[in-house]
Write a protein that holds these residues in place. Structure first.
Motif, PDB file in Angstrom:
ATOM      1  N   UNK A 138     -10.224 -16.525 -58.023  1.00  0.00           N
ATOM      2  CA  UNK A 138     -10.260 -16.436 -59.469  1.00  0.00           C
ATOM      3  C   UNK A 138     -10.507 -17.822 -60.049  1.00  0.00           C
ATOM      4  N   UNK A 139     -11.365 -17.879 -61.038  1.00  0.00           N
ATOM      5  CA  UNK A 139     -11.725 -19.147 -61.678  1.00  0.00           C
ATOM      6  C   UNK A 139     -10.856 -19.361 -62.913  1.00  0.00           C
ATOM      7  N   UNK A 140     -10.334 -20.562 -63.042  1.00  0.00           N
ATOM      8  CA  UNK A 140      -9.640 -20.948 -64.273  1.00  0.00           C
ATOM      9  C   UNK A 140     -10.301 -22.220 -64.799  1.00  0.00           C
ATOM     10  N   UNK A 141     -10.138 -22.453 -66.080  1.00  0.00           N
ATOM     11  CA  UNK A 141     -10.722 -23.643 -66.706  1.00  0.00           C
ATOM     12  C   UNK A 141      -9.605 -24.397 -67.399  1.00  0.00           C
ATOM     13  N   UNK A 142      -9.538 -25.693 -67.137  1.00  0.00           N
ATOM     14  CA  UNK A 142      -8.494 -26.518 -67.741  1.00  0.00           C
ATOM     15  C   UNK A 142      -9.086 -27.799 -68.288  1.00  0.00           C
ATOM     16  N   UNK A 143      -8.351 -28.400 -69.214  1.00  0.00           N
ATOM     17  CA  UNK A 143      -8.739 -29.691 -69.786  1.00  0.00           C
ATOM     18  C   UNK A 143      -8.501 -30.769 -68.728  1.00  0.00           C
ATOM     19  N   UNK A 144      -9.428 -31.691 -68.627  1.00  0.00           N
ATOM     20  CA  UNK A 144      -9.278 -32.803 -67.680  1.00  0.00           C
ATOM     21  C   UNK A 144      -8.296 -33.838 -68.227  1.00  0.00           C
ATOM     22  N   UNK A 145      -7.705 -34.595 -67.328  1.00  0.00           N
ATOM     23  CA  UNK A 145      -6.829 -35.706 -67.689  1.00  0.00           C
ATOM     24  C   UNK A 145      -7.416 -36.993 -67.110  1.00  0.00           C
ATOM     25  N   UNK A 146      -6.842 -38.117 -67.489  1.00  0.00           N
ATOM     26  CA  UNK A 146      -7.305 -39.395 -66.943  1.00  0.00           C
ATOM     27  C   UNK A 146      -7.200 -39.408 -65.426  1.00  0.00           C
ATOM     28  N   UNK A 147      -6.200 -38.744 -64.886  1.00  0.00           N
ATOM     29  CA  UNK A 147      -6.018 -38.697 -63.439  1.00  0.00           C
ATOM     30  C   UNK A 147      -7.171 -37.989 -62.727  1.00  0.00           C
ATOM     31  N   UNK A 148      -7.941 -37.218 -63.464  1.00  0.00           N
ATOM     32  CA  UNK A 148      -9.075 -36.480 -62.890  1.00  0.00           C
ATOM     33  C   UNK A 148     -10.365 -37.286 -62.862  1.00  0.00           C
ATOM     34  N   UNK A 149     -10.355 -38.526 -63.323  1.00  0.00           N
ATOM     35  CA  UNK A 149     -11.616 -39.253 -63.526  1.00  0.00           C
ATOM     36  C   UNK A 149     -12.439 -39.404 -62.243  1.00  0.00           C
ATOM     37  N   UNK A 150     -11.820 -39.704 -61.115  1.00  0.00           N
ATOM     38  CA  UNK A 150     -12.584 -39.835 -59.870  1.00  0.00           C
ATOM     39  C   UNK A 150     -13.131 -38.483 -59.426  1.00  0.00           C
ATOM     40  N   UNK A 151     -12.335 -37.459 -59.579  1.00  0.00           N
ATOM     41  CA  UNK A 151     -12.760 -36.109 -59.238  1.00  0.00           C
ATOM     42  C   UNK A 151     -13.967 -35.706 -60.087  1.00  0.00           C
ATOM     43  N   UNK A 152     -13.908 -35.953 -61.382  1.00  0.00           N
ATOM     44  CA  UNK A 152     -14.996 -35.619 -62.300  1.00  0.00           C
ATOM     45  C   UNK A 152     -16.257 -36.397 -61.939  1.00  0.00           C
ATOM     46  N   UNK A 153     -16.103 -37.689 -61.677  1.00  0.00           N
ATOM     47  CA  UNK A 153     -17.258 -38.494 -61.311  1.00  0.00           C
ATOM     48  C   UNK A 153     -17.871 -37.991 -60.006  1.00  0.00           C
ATOM     49  N   UNK A 154     -17.057 -37.553 -59.070  1.00  0.00           N
ATOM     50  CA  UNK A 154     -17.572 -37.004 -57.811  1.00  0.00           C
ATOM     51  C   UNK A 154     -18.379 -35.736 -58.021  1.00  0.00           C
ATOM     52  N   UNK A 155     -17.861 -34.811 -58.834  1.00  0.00           N
ATOM     53  CA  UNK A 155     -18.596 -33.572 -59.123  1.00  0.00           C
ATOM     54  C   UNK A 155     -19.908 -33.906 -59.823  1.00  0.00           C
ATOM     55  N   UNK A 156     -19.849 -34.795 -60.794  1.00  0.00           N
ATOM     56  CA  UNK A 156     -21.040 -35.227 -61.538  1.00  0.00           C
ATOM     57  C   UNK A 156     -22.116 -35.750 -60.577  1.00  0.00           C
ATOM     58  N   UNK A 157     -21.728 -36.653 -59.692  1.00  0.00           N
ATOM     59  CA  UNK A 157     -22.690 -37.253 -58.759  1.00  0.00           C
ATOM     60  C   UNK A 157     -23.243 -36.217 -57.777  1.00  0.00           C
ATOM     61  N   UNK A 158     -22.378 -35.396 -57.196  1.00  0.00           N
ATOM     62  CA  UNK A 158     -22.849 -34.394 -56.233  1.00  0.00           C
ATOM     63  C   UNK A 158     -23.761 -33.369 -56.897  1.00  0.00           C
ATOM     64  N   UNK A 159     -23.449 -32.992 -58.133  1.00  0.00           N
ATOM     65  CA  UNK A 159     -24.299 -32.033 -58.850  1.00  0.00           C
ATOM     66  C   UNK A 159     -25.686 -32.626 -59.091  1.00  0.00           C
ATOM     67  N   UNK A 160     -25.750 -33.870 -59.510  1.00  0.00           N
ATOM     68  CA  UNK A 160     -27.045 -34.513 -59.751  1.00  0.00           C
ATOM     69  C   UNK A 160     -27.818 -34.633 -58.440  1.00  0.00           C
ATOM     70  N   UNK A 161     -27.145 -35.097 -57.397  1.00  0.00           N
ATOM     71  CA  UNK A 161     -27.805 -35.231 -56.098  1.00  0.00           C
ATOM     72  C   UNK A 161     -28.267 -33.876 -55.556  1.00  0.00           C
ATOM     73  N   UNK A 162     -27.474 -32.839 -55.779  1.00  0.00           N
ATOM     74  CA  UNK A 162     -27.794 -31.524 -55.242  1.00  0.00           C
ATOM     75  C   UNK A 162     -28.778 -30.712 -56.050  1.00  0.00           C
ATOM     76  N   UNK A 163     -28.876 -30.974 -57.349  1.00  0.00           N
ATOM     77  CA  UNK A 163     -29.688 -30.124 -58.214  1.00  0.00           C
ATOM     78  C   UNK A 163     -30.919 -30.798 -58.809  1.00  0.00           C
ATOM     79  N   UNK A 164     -30.947 -32.117 -58.839  1.00  0.00           N
ATOM     80  CA  UNK A 164     -32.017 -32.799 -59.588  1.00  0.00           C
ATOM     81  C   UNK A 164     -33.042 -33.510 -58.711  1.00  0.00           C
ATOM     82  N   UNK A 165     -32.820 -33.576 -57.413  1.00  0.00           N
ATOM     83  CA  UNK A 165     -33.726 -34.342 -56.549  1.00  0.00           C
ATOM     84  C   UNK A 165     -35.157 -33.834 -56.560  1.00  0.00           C
ATOM     85  N   UNK A 166     -35.379 -32.555 -56.701  1.00  0.00           N
ATOM     86  CA  UNK A 166     -36.740 -32.045 -56.726  1.00  0.00           C
ATOM     87  C   UNK A 166     -37.456 -32.285 -58.049  1.00  0.00           C
TER      88      UNK A 166
END
Length: 172
Positions: free
Chosen positions: A1-29
């Motif tokens: 089950x998917x839930x959606x929550x507000x990010x906190x400052x503690x999530x900053x590395x996690x968010x940056x990781x998702x951001x980078x992997x998404x760009x690398x995985x979806x935008x290279x072509x």
């Protein structure tokens, strides 16, 4: 089950990781490797932590973060939806987008604007967004990157009523 929550400052590395992997995985072509490298450069942690807490929501499945949405309430722009590559096509992006749209509707917003990568245009069109124009950005890049500027009305009833009025006027 998917839930959606507000990010906190503690999530900053996690968010940056998702951001980078998404760009690398979806935008290279769509964009050159040079642009992708520039685009995924690390962001200063103090600045990024502040932005994450203000603008980011995280989609979580079985306690695993799988996607993020970023909305800047000051500029009133959706800055993006980023999904872990292995979850692409699973509906998480649509859920994050609908969550963001519902938040904006509850705040009285009547439309949402965004700049999206060229490879994401079909996703947003499928969900009711209209193309306005292409735009070029250099921030934080050293080279230029082309985006599509898109918009969507959030008041579906008023849009439907406007269409009915136009149909009635054209029939008269």
């Amino acid at each position: 089950m998917i839930s959606i929550r507000k990010a906190t400052q503690a999530d900053s590395q996690l968010v940056q990781g998702i951001y980078h992997r998404a760009i690398l995985g979806h935008c290279l072509g769509t964009y050159s490797p040079k642009i992708i490298r520039q685009w995924t450069q690390p962001v200063r942690p103090i600045m990024f932590e502040h932005l994450v807490e203000q603008y980011v929501y995280i989609a979580v499945e079985d306690q695993e973060p799988v996607g993020i949405s970023c909305y800047n309430s000051q500029s009133e722009y959706l800055n993006g939806i980023y999904i872990e590559p292995r979850y692409m096509g699973s509906g998480i992006g649509k859920m994050l987008l609908q969550h963001q749209e519902n938040l904006l509707i509850s705040q009285g917003k009547i439309e949402i604007e965004l700049r999206v990568t060229l490879n994401a245009v079909p996703f947003y069109r499928h969900l009711g967004y209209s193309f306005i124009s292409e735009s070029i950005s250099k921030i934080p890049l050293q080279d230029e990157i082309i985006y599509s500027h898109m918009i969507k009305s959030l008041h579906r009833k008023s849009t439907q009523n406007q269409r009915l009025v136009l149909l009635q006027m054209s029939a008269a």
